[in-house]
Design a protein around this motif. Structure first.
Motif, PDB file in Angstrom:
ATOM      1  N   MET A   3       0.792  -1.202   0.000  1.00  0.00           N
ATOM      2  CA  MET A   3       0.000   0.000   0.000  1.00  0.00           C
ATOM      3  C   MET A   3       0.840   1.275   0.000  1.00  0.00           C
ATOM      4  O   MET A   3       0.424   2.248  -0.618  1.00  0.00           O
ATOM      5  CB  MET A   3      -0.972  -0.014   1.175  1.00  0.00           C
ATOM      6  CG  MET A   3      -2.098  -1.023   0.999  1.00  0.00           C
ATOM      7  SD  MET A   3      -3.212  -1.217   2.413  1.00  0.00           S
ATOM      8  CE  MET A   3      -3.953   0.364   2.545  1.00  0.00           C
ATOM      9  N   PRO A   4       1.981   1.290   0.669  1.00  0.00           N
ATOM     10  CA  PRO A   4       2.795   2.507   0.601  1.00  0.00           C
ATOM     11  C   PRO A   4       3.230   2.844  -0.829  1.00  0.00           C
ATOM     12  O   PRO A   4       3.338   4.018  -1.176  1.00  0.00           O
ATOM     13  CB  PRO A   4       4.004   2.197   1.486  1.00  0.00           C
ATOM     14  CG  PRO A   4       3.526   1.146   2.419  1.00  0.00           C
ATOM     15  CD  PRO A   4       2.549   0.321   1.624  1.00  0.00           C
ATOM     16  N   ASP A   5       3.453   1.821  -1.649  1.00  0.00           N
ATOM     17  CA  ASP A   5       3.842   2.090  -3.035  1.00  0.00           C
ATOM     18  C   ASP A   5       2.697   2.736  -3.807  1.00  0.00           C
ATOM     19  O   ASP A   5       2.916   3.617  -4.644  1.00  0.00           O
ATOM     20  CB  ASP A   5       4.342   0.830  -3.739  1.00  0.00           C
ATOM     21  CG  ASP A   5       3.439  -0.381  -3.562  1.00  0.00           C
ATOM     22  OD1 ASP A   5       2.422  -0.293  -2.859  1.00  0.00           O
ATOM     23  OD2 ASP A   5       3.759  -1.435  -4.122  1.00  0.00           O
ATOM     24  N   ILE A   6       1.469   2.347  -3.539  1.00  0.00           N
ATOM     25  CA  ILE A   6       0.314   2.971  -4.182  1.00  0.00           C
ATOM     26  C   ILE A   6       0.171   4.416  -3.713  1.00  0.00           C
ATOM     27  O   ILE A   6      -0.127   5.307  -4.504  1.00  0.00           O
ATOM     28  CB  ILE A   6      -0.969   2.164  -3.916  1.00  0.00           C
ATOM     29  CG1 ILE A   6      -0.875   0.807  -4.615  1.00  0.00           C
ATOM     30  CG2 ILE A   6      -2.205   2.925  -4.369  1.00  0.00           C
ATOM     31  CD1 ILE A   6      -1.982  -0.148  -4.270  1.00  0.00           C
ATOM     32  N   ASP A   7       0.416   4.657  -2.437  1.00  0.00           N
ATOM     33  CA  ASP A   7       0.355   6.018  -1.916  1.00  0.00           C
ATOM     34  C   ASP A   7       1.363   6.909  -2.643  1.00  0.00           C
ATOM     35  O   ASP A   7       1.026   7.994  -3.113  1.00  0.00           O
ATOM     36  CB  ASP A   7       0.637   6.028  -0.408  1.00  0.00           C
ATOM     37  CG  ASP A   7       0.360   7.374   0.213  1.00  0.00           C
ATOM     38  OD1 ASP A   7      -0.765   7.577   0.696  1.00  0.00           O
ATOM     39  OD2 ASP A   7       1.261   8.240   0.202  1.00  0.00           O
TER      40      ASP A   7
ATOM     41  N   PHE B 197      -1.231   1.193  11.809  1.00  0.00           N
ATOM     42  CA  PHE B 197      -0.749   0.739  10.503  1.00  0.00           C
ATOM     43  C   PHE B 197      -0.481   1.922   9.584  1.00  0.00           C
ATOM     44  O   PHE B 197       0.555   1.997   8.925  1.00  0.00           O
ATOM     45  CB  PHE B 197      -1.770  -0.209   9.864  1.00  0.00           C
ATOM     46  CG  PHE B 197      -1.425  -0.618   8.472  1.00  0.00           C
ATOM     47  CD1 PHE B 197      -0.463  -1.591   8.241  1.00  0.00           C
ATOM     48  CD2 PHE B 197      -2.044  -0.033   7.384  1.00  0.00           C
ATOM     49  CE1 PHE B 197      -0.128  -1.977   6.945  1.00  0.00           C
ATOM     50  CE2 PHE B 197      -1.730  -0.403   6.088  1.00  0.00           C
ATOM     51  CZ  PHE B 197      -0.766  -1.375   5.869  1.00  0.00           C
ATOM     52  N   LEU B 198      -1.414   2.862   9.536  1.00  0.00           N
ATOM     53  CA  LEU B 198      -1.251   4.035   8.669  1.00  0.00           C
ATOM     54  C   LEU B 198      -0.052   4.877   9.099  1.00  0.00           C
ATOM     55  O   LEU B 198       0.712   5.357   8.259  1.00  0.00           O
ATOM     56  CB  LEU B 198      -2.530   4.876   8.664  1.00  0.00           C
ATOM     57  CG  LEU B 198      -3.770   4.191   8.096  1.00  0.00           C
ATOM     58  CD1 LEU B 198      -4.992   5.083   8.235  1.00  0.00           C
ATOM     59  CD2 LEU B 198      -3.552   3.773   6.657  1.00  0.00           C
ATOM     60  N   GLU B 199       0.126   5.020  10.393  1.00  0.00           N
ATOM     61  CA  GLU B 199       1.269   5.789  10.896  1.00  0.00           C
ATOM     62  C   GLU B 199       2.589   5.091  10.559  1.00  0.00           C
ATOM     63  O   GLU B 199       3.538   5.728  10.103  1.00  0.00           O
ATOM     64  CB  GLU B 199       1.151   5.983  12.403  1.00  0.00           C
ATOM     65  CG  GLU B 199       2.268   6.841  12.977  1.00  0.00           C
ATOM     66  CD  GLU B 199       2.101   7.079  14.464  1.00  0.00           C
ATOM     67  OE1 GLU B 199       3.132   7.271  15.121  1.00  0.00           O
ATOM     68  OE2 GLU B 199       0.956   7.070  14.958  1.00  0.00           O
ATOM     69  N   GLN B 200       2.644   3.791  10.745  1.00  0.00           N
ATOM     70  CA  GLN B 200       3.873   3.030  10.474  1.00  0.00           C
ATOM     71  C   GLN B 200       4.231   3.021   8.995  1.00  0.00           C
ATOM     72  O   GLN B 200       5.406   3.036   8.642  1.00  0.00           O
ATOM     73  CB  GLN B 200       3.729   1.597  10.973  1.00  0.00           C
ATOM     74  CG  GLN B 200       3.700   1.472  12.470  1.00  0.00           C
ATOM     75  CD  GLN B 200       3.383   0.050  12.915  1.00  0.00           C
ATOM     76  OE1 GLN B 200       3.135  -0.838  12.103  1.00  0.00           O
ATOM     77  NE2 GLN B 200       3.368  -0.163  14.222  1.00  0.00           N
ATOM     78  N   THR B 201       3.229   2.987   8.125  1.00  0.00           N
ATOM     79  CA  THR B 201       3.495   2.876   6.688  1.00  0.00           C
ATOM     80  C   THR B 201       3.537   4.221   5.979  1.00  0.00           C
ATOM     81  O   THR B 201       3.986   4.300   4.838  1.00  0.00           O
ATOM     82  CB  THR B 201       2.425   2.002   6.007  1.00  0.00           C
ATOM     83  OG1 THR B 201       1.137   2.582   6.230  1.00  0.00           O
ATOM     84  CG2 THR B 201       2.457   0.570   6.539  1.00  0.00           C
ATOM     85  N   GLY B 202       3.031   5.281   6.627  1.00  0.00           N
ATOM     86  CA  GLY B 202       3.019   6.596   5.998  1.00  0.00           C
ATOM     87  C   GLY B 202       1.934   6.779   4.957  1.00  0.00           C
ATOM     88  O   GLY B 202       1.980   7.704   4.155  1.00  0.00           O
ATOM     89  N   ILE B 203       0.937   5.914   4.954  1.00  0.00           N
ATOM     90  CA  ILE B 203      -0.158   5.997   3.987  1.00  0.00           C
ATOM     91  C   ILE B 203      -1.007   7.227   4.293  1.00  0.00           C
ATOM     92  O   ILE B 203      -1.397   7.452   5.442  1.00  0.00           O
ATOM     93  CB  ILE B 203      -1.013   4.719   4.010  1.00  0.00           C
ATOM     94  CG1 ILE B 203      -0.180   3.562   3.462  1.00  0.00           C
ATOM     95  CG2 ILE B 203      -2.307   4.896   3.224  1.00  0.00           C
ATOM     96  CD1 ILE B 203      -0.819   2.215   3.635  1.00  0.00           C
TER      97      ILE B 203
END
Length: 98
Positions: free
Chosen positions: A1-5, A34-40
């Motif tokens: 998901m981070p790559d899509i972001d 999860f969002l915080e850890q991945t930066g999404i």
């Protein structure tokens, strides 16, 4: 998901491209972590089963991850189990041009 972001949401959001993540009713604090850890940064929505049944129909293989692209006319244009940046970029550009 981070790559899509990074490659779709950040690149195309100013051109009207919307990206949504969907989680199947996970606890809000788990989603926030999860969002915080991945930066999404794109919106992530909770689902109680309706979208899950549409995006992950039985017999289609392992459901995670699943990328569904819907055109401006609200028709499903692509469903993939893996993210290929070049392929997705090409599809998004073609849909923007429609």
């Amino acid at each position: 998901m981070p790559d899509i972001d990074a490659t779709i949401w950040q690149e195309y959001q100013d051109q009207g491209v919307l990206v949504f993540g969907i989680h199947p009713g996970d606890p809000p604090e788990a989603v926030a972590n999860f969002l915080e850890q991945t930066g999404i940064t794109f919106p992530v929505l909770a689902d109680e089963g309706t979208l899950f049944d549409f995006v992950f129909p039985s017999g289609v293989g392992y459901p995670y991850p699943r990328d569904v692209v819907i055109g401006k006319d609200l028709t499903v244009r692509s469903i993939k189990n893996s993210f290929n940046q070049a392929e997705m970029d090409s599809l998004v550009q073609a849909l923007i041009a429609e």
